[in-house]
Design an enzyme around this catalytic site. Structure first.
Site, mmCIF file in Angstrom:
data_model
loop_
_atom_site.group_PDB
_atom_site.id
_atom_site.type_symbol
_atom_site.label_atom_id
_atom_site.label_comp_id
_atom_site.label_asym_id
_atom_site.label_seq_id
_atom_site.Cartn_x
_atom_site.Cartn_y
_atom_site.Cartn_z
ATOM 1 N N CYS A 3 -10.061 -6.990 1.236
ATOM 2 C CA CYS A 3 -9.921 -5.587 1.639
ATOM 3 C C CYS A 3 -11.259 -4.871 1.659
ATOM 4 O O CYS A 3 -11.430 -3.901 2.371
ATOM 5 C CB CYS A 3 -8.988 -4.854 0.682
ATOM 6 S SG CYS A 3 -7.381 -5.636 0.560
ATOM 7 N N THR B 122 13.024 5.360 10.552
ATOM 8 C CA THR B 122 13.936 4.274 10.905
ATOM 9 C C THR B 122 13.405 2.953 10.360
ATOM 10 O O THR B 122 12.247 2.609 10.575
ATOM 11 C CB THR B 122 14.068 4.172 12.441
ATOM 12 O OG1 THR B 122 14.491 5.448 12.934
ATOM 13 C CG2 THR B 122 15.072 3.110 12.845
ATOM 14 N N SER C 11 5.047 -6.683 -1.483
ATOM 15 C CA SER C 11 4.525 -6.795 -0.119
ATOM 16 C C SER C 11 5.119 -8.012 0.575
ATOM 17 O O SER C 11 5.123 -9.110 0.006
ATOM 18 C CB SER C 11 3.002 -6.927 -0.168
ATOM 19 O OG SER C 11 2.503 -7.206 1.133
ATOM 20 N N GLY C 12 5.577 -7.849 1.801
ATOM 21 C CA GLY C 12 6.174 -8.973 2.535
ATOM 22 C C GLY C 12 5.190 -10.090 2.814
ATOM 23 O O GLY C 12 5.514 -11.271 2.652
ATOM 24 N N THR D 200 0.842 -1.201 0.000
ATOM 25 C CA THR D 200 0.000 0.000 0.000
ATOM 26 C C THR D 200 0.878 1.253 0.000
ATOM 27 O O THR D 200 0.670 2.171 -0.795
ATOM 28 C CB THR D 200 -0.940 0.020 1.220
ATOM 29 O OG1 THR D 200 -1.777 -1.137 1.168
ATOM 30 C CG2 THR D 200 -1.809 1.272 1.240
HETATM 31 C C1 LIG Z 1 -2.208 -7.129 -0.612
HETATM 32 C C2 LIG Z 1 -2.107 -6.253 -1.788
HETATM 33 C C3 LIG Z 1 -1.786 -4.898 -1.662
HETATM 34 C C4 LIG Z 1 -1.580 -4.257 -0.321
HETATM 35 O O1 LIG Z 1 -0.387 -4.732 0.263
HETATM 36 P P1 LIG Z 1 -0.054 -4.443 1.807
HETATM 37 O O2 LIG Z 1 1.353 -4.903 1.932
HETATM 38 O O3 LIG Z 1 -1.027 -5.237 2.595
HETATM 39 O O4 LIG Z 1 -0.194 -2.976 2.027
HETATM 40 C C5 LIG Z 1 -1.693 -4.149 -2.810
HETATM 41 N N1 LIG Z 1 -1.913 -4.685 -4.015
HETATM 42 C C6 LIG Z 1 -2.212 -5.979 -4.185
HETATM 43 C C7 LIG Z 1 -2.409 -6.518 -5.559
HETATM 44 C C8 LIG Z 1 -2.320 -6.807 -3.079
HETATM 45 O O5 LIG Z 1 -2.639 -8.084 -3.252
#
Ligand SMILES: *Cc1c(COP(=O)(O)O)cnc(C)c1O
Length: 404
Positions: free
Chosen positions: A333, A247, A207-208, A79
């Site tokens: 979401c 940080t 995204s981790g 995000t």
């Molecule tokens: C999960 C997701 C996000 C958001 O990622 P976060 O790390 O949870 O903020 C954005 N784009 C896609 C396609 C996702 O699947």
């Protein structure tokens, strides 16, 4: 096979998030305990230890996408990466008279909302429709890009239907037109090969927690040649080459790095395994039940995603009828609101068909035994709901408005 209670349903929601791989946790642990230094402390060993972990992780993230270490900026997740990329690039390019942004109707909410924010700031926004398959129409995209286009934001893999966009073709169009190409690759990195050079991607979000890493960390790839400039979102100490003050969390960065190494190493074999499991799921469900259809392109699709519509069945009711399965209807979401998924609507599905769909997300820890249990559960629940539905139809005296 371990006995399962309702408290630990079979996890089939790997597009919402993935569990932390134990090997990732193990790599993180020292940075949550002894190596507690501030990675920005340059005068002592505590800082050096932390920064060494962070920089090794940066190289690991870079390697997975064929980038250089110094092109990787750590963030709190996709995000934030999407916000930094889209707003950062567009706001910088506005100074050069570029005031147009292009994206797809099926993008993640955070991408669409960033673009709408820019629209309120005076940018012109084009939100392109997709084909019934969920794929972009390249000719349409080409026609949408013009001289004042600052940025094109197209995701790699859709979080609801798993379709893979033609990234190299999109990259070529953008490069040709002189527009920055941003790609939200949260669902793609570690699942399919991503090469920012071959695909001509300028900005790429990671995204981790979608790659078996920790939550609260992500990365943004920012191309150096030709250089992509961004206006930062945060003011502060100027960390991350001035692009992301604050940080860093070494444990989270190290976790993301380790997750990228594992994904890179195991991706091909894992995709094959998941493809077989998904094939088994789909074929058995379709053999056992009538009126089941697959949402999204069947071929251009990540191995772990199955999004199915069950004619005459309400997806929410179906999920309620399967307490032993953790699956999702529409996007996690936005599933607080019982609105039809905008992604499924963009494919041309009716509200009713969208409401009858569920997303099954297979992942690294999904076993064949779990898939077989899930097939059984889905088949039983759909059959029962349809039977009840037919009964209700026959004796329709009471309104069902409350359920809508
Ligand atoms: C999960 C997701 C996000 C958001 O990622 P976060 O790390 O949870 O903020 C954005 N784009 C896609 C396609 C996702 O699947």
């Amino acid at each position: 096979m371990q006995e399962r209670s309702e408290e630990t349903p079979i996890y089939l929601d790997n597009q919402a998030t993935t569990p932390l791989d134990p090997r990732v946790l193990e790599a993180m642990m020292p940075y949550l305990t002894g190596h507690f230094g501030n990675p920005h402390s340059v005068h002592h060993a505590y800082g050096w230890k932390a920064v060494a972990g962070v920089e090794a992780a940066r190289a690991e993230v870079a390697e997975l996408i064929a980038a250089e270490s110094r092109e990787v900026v750590f963030t709190s997740g996709a995000t934030e990466s999407n916000n930094l990329a889209i707003k950062g690039a567009a706001r910088f390019l506005r100074r050069k008279g570029k005031t147009h942004v292009v994206t797809l109707a099926t993008e993640h909410k955070c991408v669409l909302e960033c673009c709408r924010r820019l629209e309120r700031e005076g940018f012109r926004l084009t939100v392109l429709p997709v084909e019934p398959s969920g794929l972009v129409d390249l000719q349409r995209l080409n026609e949408a890009i013009c001289e004042d286009t600052a940025l094109v934001s197209v995701m790699a893999v859709n979080n609801e239907i798993g379709v893979i966009q033609p990234l190299a073709e999109i990259g070529a169009l953008c490069r040709e037109a002189g527009a920055v190409f941003h790609c939200d690759a949260a669902q793609a990195v570690g699942k399919i090969p991503i090469d920012v050079e071959a695909m001509k991607i300028d900005l790429l979000s990671i995204s981790g927690h979608k790659v078996y890493g920790p939550k609260g960390v992500g990365a943004l790839y920012v191309r150096r040649r030709p250089r992509v400039r961004l206006e930062p979102l945060f003011d502060g100490g100027g960390q991350e080459r001035g692009l992301r003050s604050g940080t860093l969390a070494p444990a989270l960065c190290v976790g993301l790095g380790k997750a990228c190494v594992l994904a890179g190493r195991e991706m091909a074999e894992e995709a094959e395994r998941l493809l077989a499991l998904r094939g088994r799921f789909r074929e058995r469900i379709m053999a056992a039940l009538e009126g089941v259809s697959l949402n999204g392109d069947p071929e251009q699709r990540v191995a772990g995603n199955l999004n199915l519509a069950f004619e005459g069945v309400d997806g929410e009711a179906l999920i309620d009828a399967m307490p032993k399965l953790a699956v999702s209807s529409g996007s996690a979401c936005s599933s607080a609101a019982v609105e039809p998924s905008y992604v499924l609507r963009a494919l041309g599905l009716s509200d009713e068909a969208a409401h009858s769909s569920i997303r099954i997300g297979l992942g690294r820890f999904t076993t064949e035994a779990e898939v077989d249990l899930a097939i059984e559960d889905v088949t039983t629940a759909v059959t029962a709901l349809r039977r009840d539905g037919a009964k209700a139809e026959a004796g329709r005296a009471t309104a069902v408005g409350a359920a809508e």
